[in-house]
Write a protein that holds these residues in place. Structure first.
Motif, PDB file in Angstrom:
ATOM      1  N   TYR A 276       0.817  -1.209   0.000  1.00 51.04           N
ATOM      2  CA  TYR A 276       0.000   0.000   0.000  1.00 51.04           C
ATOM      3  C   TYR A 276       0.856   1.266   0.000  1.00 51.04           C
ATOM      4  O   TYR A 276       0.526   2.259  -0.654  1.00 51.04           O
ATOM      5  N   LEU A 277       1.955   1.242   0.741  1.00 53.37           N
ATOM      6  CA  LEU A 277       2.852   2.402   0.746  1.00 53.37           C
ATOM      7  C   LEU A 277       3.459   2.618  -0.637  1.00 53.37           C
ATOM      8  O   LEU A 277       3.597   3.757  -1.095  1.00 53.37           O
ATOM      9  N   ASN A 278       3.786   1.530  -1.298  1.00 51.29           N
ATOM     10  CA  ASN A 278       4.334   1.638  -2.657  1.00 51.29           C
ATOM     11  C   ASN A 278       3.301   2.191  -3.642  1.00 51.29           C
ATOM     12  O   ASN A 278       3.656   2.819  -4.642  1.00 51.29           O
ATOM     13  N   GLU A 279       2.020   1.968  -3.356  1.00 48.08           N
ATOM     14  CA  GLU A 279       0.955   2.505  -4.206  1.00 48.08           C
ATOM     15  C   GLU A 279       0.713   3.991  -3.955  1.00 48.08           C
ATOM     16  O   GLU A 279       0.029   4.641  -4.741  1.00 48.08           O
ATOM     17  N   GLY A 280       1.253   4.510  -2.831  1.00 48.54           N
ATOM     18  CA  GLY A 280       1.162   5.939  -2.576  1.00 48.54           C
ATOM     19  C   GLY A 280       0.200   6.365  -1.491  1.00 48.54           C
ATOM     20  O   GLY A 280      -0.013   7.571  -1.294  1.00 48.54           O
ATOM     21  N   TYR A 281      -0.409   5.421  -0.771  1.00 50.50           N
ATOM     22  CA  TYR A 281      -1.358   5.793   0.278  1.00 50.50           C
ATOM     23  C   TYR A 281      -0.676   6.653   1.333  1.00 50.50           C
ATOM     24  O   TYR A 281       0.456   6.400   1.737  1.00 50.50           O
ATOM     25  N   LYS A 282      -1.407   7.675   1.793  1.00 50.82           N
ATOM     26  CA  LYS A 282      -0.835   8.685   2.683  1.00 50.82           C
ATOM     27  C   LYS A 282      -0.906   8.300   4.161  1.00 50.82           C
ATOM     28  O   LYS A 282      -0.230   8.919   4.983  1.00 50.82           O
ATOM     29  N   ARG A 283      -1.737   7.345   4.501  1.00 46.18           N
ATOM     30  CA  ARG A 283      -1.913   6.948   5.901  1.00 46.18           C
ATOM     31  C   ARG A 283      -2.338   5.488   5.957  1.00 46.18           C
ATOM     32  O   ARG A 283      -3.129   5.034   5.138  1.00 46.18           O
ATOM     33  N   ILE A 284      -1.813   4.752   6.925  1.00 41.89           N
ATOM     34  CA  ILE A 284      -2.156   3.355   7.106  1.00 41.89           C
ATOM     35  C   ILE A 284      -2.979   3.209   8.389  1.00 41.89           C
ATOM     36  O   ILE A 284      -2.564   3.664   9.456  1.00 41.89           O
ATOM     37  N   LYS A 285      -4.145   2.597   8.279  1.00 39.63           N
ATOM     38  CA  LYS A 285      -4.941   2.246   9.460  1.00 39.63           C
ATOM     39  C   LYS A 285      -4.992   0.734   9.567  1.00 39.63           C
ATOM     40  O   LYS A 285      -5.292   0.046   8.585  1.00 39.63           O
ATOM     41  N   VAL A 286      -4.698   0.213  10.761  1.00 42.12           N
ATOM     42  CA  VAL A 286      -4.758  -1.230  10.961  1.00 42.12           C
ATOM     43  C   VAL A 286      -5.817  -1.554  12.000  1.00 42.12           C
ATOM     44  O   VAL A 286      -5.977  -0.853  13.002  1.00 42.12           O
ATOM     45  N   LYS A 287      -6.557  -2.605  11.756  1.00 39.26           N
ATOM     46  CA  LYS A 287      -7.542  -3.085  12.706  1.00 39.26           C
ATOM     47  C   LYS A 287      -6.823  -3.838  13.830  1.00 39.26           C
ATOM     48  O   LYS A 287      -5.899  -4.622  13.571  1.00 39.26           O
ATOM     49  N   ILE A 288      -7.258  -3.578  15.066  1.00 37.59           N
ATOM     50  CA  ILE A 288      -6.657  -4.272  16.201  1.00 37.59           C
ATOM     51  C   ILE A 288      -7.765  -4.852  17.085  1.00 37.59           C
ATOM     52  O   ILE A 288      -8.933  -4.465  16.995  1.00 37.59           O
ATOM     53  N   LYS A 289      -7.363  -5.784  17.943  1.00 37.07           N
ATOM     54  CA  LYS A 289      -8.228  -6.370  18.955  1.00 37.07           C
ATOM     55  C   LYS A 289      -7.309  -7.004  19.994  1.00 37.07           C
ATOM     56  O   LYS A 289      -6.090  -7.135  19.763  1.00 37.07           O
ATOM     57  N   PRO A 290      -7.829  -7.384  21.162  1.00 37.79           N
ATOM     58  CA  PRO A 290      -6.975  -8.044  22.148  1.00 37.79           C
ATOM     59  C   PRO A 290      -6.231  -9.241  21.543  1.00 37.79           C
ATOM     60  O   PRO A 290      -6.823 -10.031  20.809  1.00 37.79           O
ATOM     61  N   GLU A 291      -4.946  -9.297  21.803  1.00 41.70           N
ATOM     62  CA  GLU A 291      -4.023 -10.319  21.287  1.00 41.70           C
ATOM     63  C   GLU A 291      -3.636 -10.079  19.828  1.00 41.70           C
ATOM     64  O   GLU A 291      -2.882 -10.860  19.256  1.00 41.70           O
ATOM     65  N   TRP A 292      -4.117  -9.016  19.239  1.00 33.70           N
ATOM     66  CA  TRP A 292      -3.639  -8.589  17.908  1.00 33.70           C
ATOM     67  C   TRP A 292      -3.506  -7.068  17.965  1.00 33.70           C
ATOM     68  O   TRP A 292      -4.246  -6.327  17.346  1.00 33.70           O
ATOM     69  N   ASP A 293      -2.584  -6.608  18.794  1.00 33.64           N
ATOM     70  CA  ASP A 293      -2.446  -5.160  18.968  1.00 33.64           C
ATOM     71  C   ASP A 293      -0.998  -4.747  19.232  1.00 33.64           C
ATOM     72  O   ASP A 293      -0.309  -4.294  18.306  1.00 33.64           O
ATOM     73  N   VAL A 294      -0.509  -4.916  20.438  1.00 32.02           N
ATOM     74  CA  VAL A 294       0.820  -4.400  20.785  1.00 32.02           C
ATOM     75  C   VAL A 294       1.902  -5.021  19.908  1.00 32.02           C
ATOM     76  O   VAL A 294       2.736  -4.306  19.333  1.00 32.02           O
ATOM     77  N   HIS A 295       1.890  -6.330  19.769  1.00 33.65           N
ATOM     78  CA  HIS A 295       2.965  -6.983  19.012  1.00 33.65           C
ATOM     79  C   HIS A 295       2.919  -6.605  17.536  1.00 33.65           C
ATOM     80  O   HIS A 295       3.966  -6.426  16.895  1.00 33.65           O
ATOM     81  N   ILE A 296       1.697  -6.444  16.981  1.00 32.91           N
ATOM     82  CA  ILE A 296       1.618  -6.119  15.556  1.00 32.91           C
ATOM     83  C   ILE A 296       2.023  -4.668  15.310  1.00 32.91           C
ATOM     84  O   ILE A 296       2.720  -4.349  14.339  1.00 32.91           O
ATOM     85  N   LEU A 297       1.629  -3.749  16.210  1.00 32.06           N
ATOM     86  CA  LEU A 297       2.026  -2.349  16.062  1.00 32.06           C
ATOM     87  C   LEU A 297       3.528  -2.184  16.261  1.00 32.06           C
ATOM     88  O   LEU A 297       4.175  -1.382  15.578  1.00 32.06           O
ATOM     89  N   LYS A 298       4.092  -2.963  17.152  1.00 31.16           N
ATOM     90  CA  LYS A 298       5.543  -2.926  17.366  1.00 31.16           C
ATOM     91  C   LYS A 298       6.276  -3.383  16.105  1.00 31.16           C
ATOM     92  O   LYS A 298       7.272  -2.781  15.683  1.00 31.16           O
ATOM     93  N   ALA A 299       5.771  -4.431  15.474  1.00 31.28           N
ATOM     94  CA  ALA A 299       6.389  -4.935  14.248  1.00 31.28           C
ATOM     95  C   ALA A 299       6.270  -3.927  13.112  1.00 31.28           C
ATOM     96  O   ALA A 299       7.213  -3.722  12.333  1.00 31.28           O
ATOM     97  N   ILE A 300       5.104  -3.274  13.009  1.00 31.91           N
ATOM     98  CA  ILE A 300       4.912  -2.271  11.957  1.00 31.91           C
ATOM     99  C   ILE A 300       5.866  -1.103  12.158  1.00 31.91           C
ATOM    100  O   ILE A 300       6.526  -0.650  11.218  1.00 31.91           O
ATOM    101  N   ARG A 301       5.970  -0.621  13.389  1.00 29.01           N
ATOM    102  CA  ARG A 301       6.846   0.513  13.662  1.00 29.01           C
ATOM    103  C   ARG A 301       8.321   0.160  13.445  1.00 29.01           C
ATOM    104  O   ARG A 301       9.110   1.003  13.001  1.00 29.01           O
ATOM    105  N   ALA A 302       8.684  -1.084  13.714  1.00 29.33           N
ATOM    106  CA  ALA A 302      10.071  -1.496  13.508  1.00 29.33           C
ATOM    107  C   ALA A 302      10.434  -1.443  12.027  1.00 29.33           C
ATOM    108  O   ALA A 302      11.550  -1.067  11.655  1.00 29.33           O
TER     109      ALA A 302
END
Length: 369
Positions: free
Chosen positions: A153-179
């Motif tokens: 999506y970033l390669n396509e040019g999108y200006k902002r990324i929104k990710v869906k989260i829920k308990p047990e799919w939140d901190v670890h996934i956001l940490k991986a994205i930020r890394a």
């Protein structure tokens, strides 16, 4: 405007890819297309955002059909409409049912703009000639798949990324994205998946410098969001909690949010959307336009409302090809370098394709004066 007839069509379209949130997975989309026909010979078009199950809110395609056919359309056909702002006033005796009201009111706004020979964006007071586009990424089967999608999506040019989260799919996934993507505009959408018992857990999200966390608590809550916002550095954005300008006023006064997501269907139409926009301008609350997996007609209305000045955060109005193999409008909505041009043609600026609509229509009904 003198309305001659109103046509409701129940449409079904297959999504290109399944879309998963904390409340479920969608593989296709049933919705209602509204055509308001005037004696002038012109038509205005709207689209209901409700789905088949009451999991986002209490409305469904079937309840929309019932409310429009049995209550709202008779009110709309009762006497001529001089300006679209009158529609919401005429619908006031009917409580709630915001999605159903919005579908009809949007069609009247499109008709009004077409009869005035002006783009809908200009009729609403829009000031932009193009809008920034963000994208929403559903919950994926793996962290790898999530990172792979975001990179695409970033390669396509999108200006902002929104990710869906829920308990047990939140901190670890956001940490991986930020890394992997330390500098992108990133937000998280919880779709009401948490409670105040999760305050300490949600405080961990402050480390990821998110643009916002969207609707972390209950869909009908304003009070608890105020308590949560006081404990977070990350701005809270309210979505499901805001149905009216009065809801927005109360949330702002309580400090329940620092950002508001505007969905035309959720708030009952364009007129209420403008009221919320003006209130947010007055209180310096940034806004963005959320998405409900709309087809082309609903997407066109989102583009028009996003042209207003206070929509300063990229919204979820991705191009048609992001969701559909073939859309029901001509031309389809396209994105270039992360932007969608605001149409300059009258009305929504796109022509609904009757052939494509008929091919996807399960049944229809015409209401006449």
């Amino acid at each position: 405007m003198e309305i001659k007839s109103i046509v409701l069509r129940h449409i079904k379209m297959d999504l290109l890819n399944p879309f998963t949130t904390s409340v479920g997975t969608e593989y296709d989309k049933d919705f209602i297309v509204v055509e308001v026909k005037a004696k002038s010979g012109l038509s205005g078009w709207g689209e209901s955002v409700s789905i088949m199950e009451p999991i986002y809110n209490e409305e469904t395609v079937k309840t929309n059909w019932h409310m429009m056919g049995d209550f709202l359309i008779p009110l709309l056909l009762k006497e001529p409409i001089h300006h679209p702002d009158e529609v919401s006033e005429r619908f006031k005796p009917i409580r709630g049912n915001y999605n159903a009201k919005a579908a009809l009111e949007c069609a009247v706004w499109d008709l009004y703009a077409r009869e005035q020979n002006m783009p809908l964006a200009k009729a609403l007071g829009g000031v932009k000639d193009k809008i920034e586009v963000g994208v929403s990424v559903g919950i994926q089967e793996s962290e790898y798949k999530m990172l792979q999608q975001i990179e695409g999506y970033l390669n396509e040019g999108y200006k902002r990324i929104k990710v869906k989260i829920k308990p047990e799919w939140d901190v670890h996934i956001l940490k991986a994205i930020r890394a992997q993507f330390p500098d992108i505009a990133l937000m998280a959408d919880a779709n009401c998946a948490y409670t105040l018992e999760d305050i300490e857990h949600l405080q961990q999200l402050d480390a990821f410098h998110l643009t916002m966390i969207e609707q972390p608590l209950a869909c009908d809550d304003i009070i608890d969001h105020s308590r949560l916002q006081a404990k977070l550095r990350t701005p809270i954005c309210l979505d499901e909690s805001i149905h009216t300008a009065e809801d927005a006023r109360k949330a702002i006064e309580l400090g329940s949010c620092k950002i508001i997501n505007l969905k035309i269907g959720r708030v009952g139409g364009v007129t209420e959307s403008k009221k919320i926009h003006d209130l947010c301008v007055k209180n310096e609350i940034p806004m963005w336009c959320g998405g409900m997996l709309e087809a082309g007609i609903g997407r066109a209305h989102n583009i028009a409302i996003t042209s207003l000045a206070n929509f300063t955060i990229p919204g979820d109005t991705a191009p048609s090809s992001h969701y559909w193999k073939e859309d029901i409008i001509q031309p389809e909505v396209v994105m270039k370098d992360g932007f969608i041009l605001v149409p300059e043609l009258p009305g929504i600026g796109f022509d609904p394709s009757i052939t494509k609509i008929d091919d996807r229509t399960l049944y229809s009904k015409t209401f006449r004066r």
